[in-house]
Scaffold this motif. Structure first.
Motif, mmCIF file in Angstrom:
data_model
loop_
_atom_site.group_PDB
_atom_site.id
_atom_site.type_symbol
_atom_site.label_atom_id
_atom_site.label_comp_id
_atom_site.label_asym_id
_atom_site.label_seq_id
_atom_site.Cartn_x
_atom_site.Cartn_y
_atom_site.Cartn_z
ATOM 1 N N GLN A 212 -3.359 0.895 -3.370
ATOM 2 C CA GLN A 212 -3.315 -0.475 -2.884
ATOM 3 C C GLN A 212 -2.954 -1.383 -4.042
ATOM 4 O O GLN A 212 -3.667 -1.424 -5.047
ATOM 5 N N THR B 20 -5.815 -0.479 -6.617
ATOM 6 C CA THR B 20 -6.927 0.382 -6.266
ATOM 7 C C THR B 20 -6.401 1.716 -5.754
ATOM 8 O O THR B 20 -5.608 1.754 -4.812
ATOM 9 N N SER C 27 -7.274 5.322 -3.957
ATOM 10 C CA SER C 27 -8.273 5.857 -3.051
ATOM 11 C C SER C 27 -7.729 7.110 -2.389
ATOM 12 O O SER C 27 -6.560 7.468 -2.576
ATOM 13 N N LYS C 28 -8.566 7.775 -1.609
ATOM 14 C CA LYS C 28 -8.155 9.007 -0.958
ATOM 15 C C LYS C 28 -8.865 9.187 0.375
ATOM 16 O O LYS C 28 -9.918 8.596 0.620
ATOM 17 N N GLU C 29 -8.284 9.997 1.222
ATOM 18 C CA GLU C 29 -8.900 10.466 2.454
ATOM 19 C C GLU C 29 -8.754 11.980 2.463
ATOM 20 O O GLU C 29 -7.693 12.509 2.784
ATOM 21 N N ARG D 278 0.844 -1.175 0.000
ATOM 22 C CA ARG D 278 0.000 0.000 0.000
ATOM 23 C C ARG D 278 0.890 1.240 0.000
ATOM 24 O O ARG D 278 1.605 1.499 0.972
ATOM 25 N N ILE E 203 -7.388 9.620 -9.697
ATOM 26 C CA ILE E 203 -8.615 9.837 -8.953
ATOM 27 C C ILE E 203 -8.880 11.328 -8.870
ATOM 28 O O ILE E 203 -7.950 12.123 -8.738
ATOM 29 N N TYR F 167 -3.885 7.033 -1.792
ATOM 30 C CA TYR F 167 -3.304 5.715 -1.608
ATOM 31 C C TYR F 167 -3.338 4.919 -2.895
ATOM 32 O O TYR F 167 -4.186 5.134 -3.757
ATOM 33 N N THR G 279 -12.433 7.227 -10.478
ATOM 34 C CA THR G 279 -11.128 6.612 -10.696
ATOM 35 C C THR G 279 -10.989 6.054 -12.098
ATOM 36 O O THR G 279 -11.968 5.756 -12.773
ATOM 37 N N GLY H 53 -13.975 11.483 -6.221
ATOM 38 C CA GLY H 53 -13.362 10.179 -6.113
ATOM 39 C C GLY H 53 -13.558 9.245 -7.287
ATOM 40 O O GLY H 53 -13.400 8.028 -7.113
#
Length: 125
Positions: A82, A69, A71-73, A19, A51, A80, A58, A56
């Motif tokens: 993964q 994969t 992703s985000k926060e 990750r 992304i 991120y 993608t 969000g």
């Protein structure tokens, strides 16, 4: 001005997972597209995944679709990647990138405004 710092790379065996994280600093990223690229020795930097910061959505390169994969926060300004079922051909330096005022996906390195320093991912057989 935006600064990006990648982390999470390492040496793994084929089939393992990693990750990657990208910590972004700046005023706002609401209109940004965030991307992951990779570059192996002697090869051009290639698109991996992207992304949109706001909603969000993608997109992925065919070579990693179904295995990686993105992703985000938003609250942590983190993106991120993964990576599952890693293959030796995934070995490369992985870079986080950002483009301002995105209206679509961007797949070329020249279309991004900011870059991290990269993190090495090595996958052994």
């Amino acid at each position: 001005q935006v600064q990006l710092v990648e982390s999470g790379g390492g040496l793994v065996q084929a089939g393992d997972s990693l990750r990657l994280s990208c910590a972004a600093s700046g005023r706002t990223f609401s209109t940004y597209a965030m991307g992951w690229f990779r570059q192996a020795p002697g090869k051009e930097r290639e698109f991996v995944a992207a992304i949109t910061w706001s909603i969000g959505t993608t997109t992925y390169a065919d070579s990693v679709k179904g295995r990686f994969t993105i992703s985000k926060e938003n609250a942590k300004n983190m993106v991120y990647l993964q990576m599952n079922s890693l293959k030796p051909e995934d070995t490369a330096v992985y870079y986080c990138a950002a483009r301002k005022y995105s209206s679509t996906y961007y797949y070329s390195p020249g279309e991004y405004d900011y870059w991290g320093q990269g993190t090495q991912v090595t996958v052994s057989s």
